[in-house]
Design an enzyme around this catalytic site. Structure first.
Site, PDB file in Angstrom:
ATOM      1  N   GLY A  53      41.064 -27.526 124.609  1.00 18.93           N
ATOM      2  CA  GLY A  53      39.642 -28.839 124.969  1.00 18.93           C
ATOM      3  C   GLY A  53      39.358 -28.375 123.220  1.00 18.93           C
ATOM      4  O   GLY A  53      38.782 -27.588 123.096  1.00 18.93           O
ATOM      5  N   SER A 107      37.459 -29.447 120.392  1.00 21.30           N
ATOM      6  CA  SER A 107      35.978 -29.464 120.389  1.00 21.30           C
ATOM      7  C   SER A 107      35.339 -30.319 119.313  1.00 21.30           C
ATOM      8  O   SER A 107      33.998 -30.675 118.769  1.00 21.30           O
ATOM      9  CB  SER A 107      34.844 -27.892 120.172  1.00 21.30           C
ATOM     10  OG  SER A 107      35.625 -27.199 119.012  1.00 21.30           O
ATOM     11  N   CYS A 125      29.369 -19.974 129.845  1.00 26.20           N
ATOM     12  CA  CYS A 125      30.093 -21.483 129.686  1.00 26.20           C
ATOM     13  C   CYS A 125      31.596 -21.749 129.660  1.00 26.20           C
ATOM     14  O   CYS A 125      32.712 -22.285 130.317  1.00 26.20           O
ATOM     15  CB  CYS A 125      29.621 -21.609 128.251  1.00 26.20           C
ATOM     16  SG  CYS A 125      30.525 -24.057 128.031  1.00 26.20           S
ATOM     17  N   CYS A 131      26.866 -23.488 123.262  1.00 30.03           N
ATOM     18  CA  CYS A 131      28.231 -23.632 123.543  1.00 30.03           C
ATOM     19  C   CYS A 131      28.896 -25.507 124.076  1.00 30.03           C
ATOM     20  O   CYS A 131      28.161 -25.959 124.980  1.00 30.03           O
ATOM     21  CB  CYS A 131      29.027 -23.120 124.837  1.00 30.03           C
ATOM     22  SG  CYS A 131      30.240 -23.658 125.544  1.00 30.03           S
TER      23      CYS A 131
END
Length: 395
Positions: free
Chosen positions: A7, A9, A100, A200
Site C-alpha cells: 500500500g 501512500s 481503516c 487515514c
C-alpha cells in the site's frame, strides 16, 4: 517468487517498505488507495490525495515496480465515514485509523491483492510480526515496532490471525531516522516528506466541518464543574465482591447543569470529545478548560479547569462481550479469570500496568494508576511484554 502488494501512500515509510521488499527478493506491486473524493472539508487547498498518489507513482517508477491507483472511496464511506458520524452522534469518539486497518487495508485492499495473486500485503507500519508453533498450530504475533517513539502496533489492534498471516511490516525493525536515511540513499522523492496527519488516507480534515456535513450545529451551553464539587466526594462503599468494585470504579461521574456554572456556548456537544481543550473558546479562567463530559441528549458540555481536574481521571473501564477482540485466541479469558497486562487507551501513550477481569457481561480493564480522559468509542489495547494480544472498544 512470492508476490507482495504494498500500500504505497506517497509517504516515506511505505516507499522504504517497498524498496526493502524488492531487496529481499519479492515480486513487488505498488497500489495507492484513493479513499476520498470530497475536497471541501480538507484543510489544505492543494488536493492531498493527488499529490500523494503522484509521489507514490514516482517512487514506484524509481523502484521499477508496477503501480496502480485503486478507488476504495465507496467502501471507505460505508465502513469508516458513516461509522464515524454514527459514533459522534451517540456522543462517542471513534478511532478511524484502527478501523481503516481492519476494514480497508487488511480487508477490502487485501481482497484486491489476493485477486492480483498476491501472497502478502505490506504496509509502512512501525510494528513487527512474529510466529510460533503452539499445539501444532501456527500462531501469528503482533509485536511493537523497534522504534519505541514510533510504535504503531496500537493501530493494528483489531487484526485477526487470518489478516496477520497475510501481513508484512518491512520497516518494523527500523527507527524513523534509519528509514529516512535509506530513502535518501535511494534518492526517493519522499525522503524528506513530512509525515501525514489526519484521517487515514484522507489527509488533514477539519473535524467540525467534516462532521457538520451530517451532524447539524445546535447551540448549547458549556458548564464549568469546580474541582471541589461534591460530585467528586463520593463515598466508597463496602463491596460484596471484586465485580461490584470494578463496576463502581468504571462508572462515570454524572453531572447536571445545576452542578456548575454556565461559562459559555458551543455549537453542538457531538463535535467535542473528552479531554479536548481546543475549540471551547472560554476566557477568563486561571487554567485552560478541558472537556470532562459531553451530554449529546441534553446538548451540554461539561468542562473543568486544568489538566489535573478530577473529572478527567478514572482507573477502570469496561468492554462489552461483543467488543472484545483477541488477536491471540489462545489467551482468551473465561468468566472469573483475570490477567496482568500492560495497556494503553490511545496511540503514543506509554504502556501502563493493568489487570483484565473477565465477567459474564464483558471485561473490565483496571489500571494501576488513574488514566486521563477514558473515552467511549476509543480502543483499549493490551500487551504481554511487547506483544499486542487483544483489544476492545471502551464502553
Amino acid at each position: 517468487m512470492k508476490r507482495v502488494i504494498v500500500g504505497l501512500s506517497g509517504g516515506v515509510d511505505s516507499s522504504v517498505a517497498a524498496y526493502l521488499l524488492k531487496e529481499q527478493g519479492y515480486e513487488v506491486i505498488g497500489l495507492f488507495m484513493k479513499n476520498w473524493h470530497d475536497d471541501s472539508v480538507t484543510i489544505s487547498n492543494e488536493c492531498p490525495w493527488l499529490e500523494d498518489s503522484n509521489d507514490a507513482m514516482i517512487v514506484a517508477d524509481k523502484l521499477g515496480i508496477p503501480f496502480q491507483v485503486v478507488d476504495l472511496s465507496v467502501q471507505y464511506k460505508e465502513r469508516i465515514v458513516d461509522y464515524m458520524f454514527n459514533e459522534y452522534e451517540k456522543g462517542r469518539t471513534p478511532n478511524p485509523d484502527v478501523l481503516c486497518n481492519r476494514e480497508i487495508k487488511f480487508d477490502v485492499f487485501l481482497k484486491i491483492a489476493e485477486e492480483l495473486g498476491a501472497d502478502f500485503v505490506a504496509t509502512g507500519h512501525y510494528c513487527r510480526k512474529g510466529e510460533e508453533e503452539i499445539k501444532e498450530e501456527k500462531v501469528y504475533k503482533l509485536l511493537a515496532g523497534a522504534d519505541i517513539n514510533k510504535d504503531q502496533s496500537y493501530f493494528l489492534c483489531q487484526l485477526s490471525q487470518q489478516q496477520l498471516s497475510k501481513a508484512l511490516f518491512p520497516i518494523g525493525e527500523l527507527t524513523k531516522p534509519e528509514v529516512r536515511k535509506i530513502a535518501a540513499e535511494q534518492d526517493l522523492i519522499t525522503a524528506e516528506k513530512k509525515d501525514s496527519q489526519g484521517l487515514c488516507f484522507i489527509g488533514k480534515v477539519r473535524l467540525p466541518e467534516f462532521l457538520q456535513q451530517k451532524l447539524k450545529p445546535k447551540e448549547g451551553v458549556i458548564v464549568r464543574i469546580s474541582q471541589d464539587s461534591e460530585i467528586f466526594d463520593r463515598t466508597i462503599p463496602e463491596f460484596a465482591d471484586k465485580e461490584a468494585e470494578l463496576e463502581f470504579f468504571s462508572t462515570k461521574y454524572k453531572y447536571n447543569v445545576v452542578d456548575g456554572k454556565v461559562v459559555g456556548k458551543h455549537q453542538g456537544a457531538h463535535y467535542f470529545t473528552k479531554g479536548q481543550r481546543k475549540g471551547l473558546a472560554v476566557g477568563g479562567m486561571k487554567e485552560p478548560l478541558f472537556v470532562i463530559e459531553t451530554d449529546v441528549v441534553e446538548n451540554v458540555i461539561y468542562a473543568g479547569e486544568g489538566k489535573l481536574h478530577k473529572g478527567l481521571y478514572r482507573n477502570t473501564l469496561f468492554v462489552t462481550n461483543e467488543e472484545i477482540h483477541w488477536i491471540r485466541k489462545d489467551f482468551t479469558l473465561q468468566n472469573g479469570e483475570s490477567m496482568e497486562v500492560k495497556s494503553r487507551i490511545r496511540y503514543r501513550q506509554k504502556l501502563e500496568k493493568a489487570t483484565l477481569y473477565k465477567v459474564e457481561k464483558g471485561m473490565y480493564v483496571q489500571f494501576k494508576n488513574p488514566q486521563t480522559a477514558i473515552t467511549e468509542g476509543q480502543f483499549v489495547a493490551w500487551y504481554l511484554e511487547d506483544e499486542l494480544i487483544g483489544s476492545g472498544v471502551i464502553a
